[in-house]
Design an enzyme around this catalytic site. Structure first.
Site, PDB file in Angstrom:
ATOM      1  N   TYR A 254       5.600 -15.300 -13.001  1.00 21.62           N
ATOM      2  CA  TYR A 254       4.261 -14.436 -12.326  1.00 21.62           C
ATOM      3  C   TYR A 254       3.061 -14.985 -12.642  1.00 21.62           C
ATOM      4  CZ  TYR A 254       1.679 -10.286 -11.806  1.00 21.62           C
ATOM      5  OH  TYR A 254       0.478  -8.667 -11.813  1.00 21.62           O
TER       6      TYR A 254
ATOM      7  N   GLY B 224       0.492   2.536  -5.882  1.00 24.41           N
ATOM      8  CA  GLY B 224       0.056   2.114  -6.911  1.00 24.41           C
ATOM      9  C   GLY B 224      -1.876   1.770  -6.303  1.00 24.41           C
ATOM     10  N   ILE B 225      -2.113   0.776  -6.570  1.00 26.04           N
ATOM     11  CA  ILE B 225      -3.565   0.629  -6.226  1.00 26.04           C
ATOM     12  C   ILE B 225      -3.344   0.278  -4.814  1.00 26.04           C
ATOM     13  CG2 ILE B 225      -3.614  -0.628  -9.089  1.00 26.04           C
ATOM     14  CD1 ILE B 225      -4.453  -3.370  -7.561  1.00 26.04           C
TER      15      ILE B 225
ATOM     16  N   ALA C 237       0.934  -1.347   0.263  1.00 29.05           N
ATOM     17  CA  ALA C 237       0.247   0.616   0.044  1.00 29.05           C
ATOM     18  C   ALA C 237       0.855   1.074   0.122  1.00 29.05           C
ATOM     19  CB  ALA C 237      -0.914   0.056   1.207  1.00 29.05           C
TER      20      ALA C 237
END
Length: 276
Positions: free
Chosen positions: A158, A14-15, A11
């Site tokens: 990934y 970014g999102i 956090a």
């Protein structure tokens, strides 16, 4: 609206940062978890939230985080496992001996969730995992080679980790949904962030290209489904155990629907971490 205690990892920008800001404005108590000291503290100051510094490439730090969260928060209503990334083209091991992409994107969030599980069940919480459409494009989980010792490719590593997150989501629901624990995974879209700009990675040409990056979704738009899932929490209208994109149930890699593989992945992950 019920005020919830929401823990978001990854956090610091970014999102994750955008979701923390939006959910704070909606009146929730936010707990900001990040790796970068300055950025994590800045987001926390902005929304007047607690924050913790953790590097998911070190599982001892994850264990310490779980202890701190359990000591400080009698309720945890939402755990958003958002930290992650795609790393260098050559196989890289963490201090714990696991392949970096596997640990940071999947194994560390799995460990954190397991360590908090009793508190989460008691809180009738929601566990939300940030996944990716890479689960369909590149994922093919091999239970005999979770650590990518026989074959390593950054895209596949990934994709596998994001597929494993979806399997983890489904297995959480299968095991604990009847006890009130909700779970969801989601694809944020192709977002303009720095998570995959490491030199030499397969996605550097997209995320690191200034011209192309202008066409990507903003972090705020990418955070929309996470904000919706977390704000609704376990008492929301979304079906538990599913994978979402743009607030709707989305198609996954067919392997994600194999309950036997999901159960085996859960058991094998626990053995790797030394937890039952």
């Amino acid at each position: 609206m019920r005020r919830q205690t929401i823990v978001i990892t990854g956090a610091s920008d970014g999102i994750g940062a955008e979701a923390a800001r939006a959910l704070s404005r909606l009146g929730h108590e936010m707990v900001v978890v990040g790796r970068n000291r300055e950025r994590t503290a800045a987001v926390a100051r902005e929304i007047q939230a607690d924050h913790f510094l953790v590097d998911f490439s070190d599982l001892d730090e994850v264990r310490a985080l779980a202890v701190q969260l359990l000591q400080k928060y009698p309720r945890i209503d939402v755990l958003a496992n958002n930290a992650g990334g795609i790393f260098t083209p050559s196989r890289q091991l963490t201090v714990d001996g696991f392949e970096m992409t596997f640990q940071v994107n999947y194994l560390a969030p799995f460990l954190l969730t397991r360590l908090l599980l009793e508190r989460l069940i008691a809180s009738r919480a929601a566990v939300i995992n940030t996944s990716s459409t890479a689960n369909r494009l590149y994922g093919r989980v091999d239970l005999s080679d979770l650590n990518a010792e026989r074959y390593y490719d950054p895209k596949r590593a990934y994709g596998n980790a994001k597929l494993e997150q979806i399997m983890f989501t489904r297995e959480l629901h299968r095991r604990f949904g009847s006890e009130g624990l909700a779970s969801a995974s989601f694809h944020p879209g192709i977002v303009s962030t720095g998570f995959s700009r490491s030199p030499g990675t397969s996605m550097e040409g997209i995320y690191g290209n200034r011209l192309i990056s202008r066409l990507l979704a903003t972090p705020r738009k990418g955070a929309d489904t996470l904000i919706w899932l977390a704000d609704e929490g376990s008492g929301g209208t979304w079906p538990s155990g599913e994978y979402f994109s743009r607030r709707k149930v989305a198609r996954t890699n067919p392997q994600a629907k194999d309950d036997a593989v999901s159960e085996a992945l859960w058991n094998q992950s626990g053995k790797l971490l030394g937890i039952v």
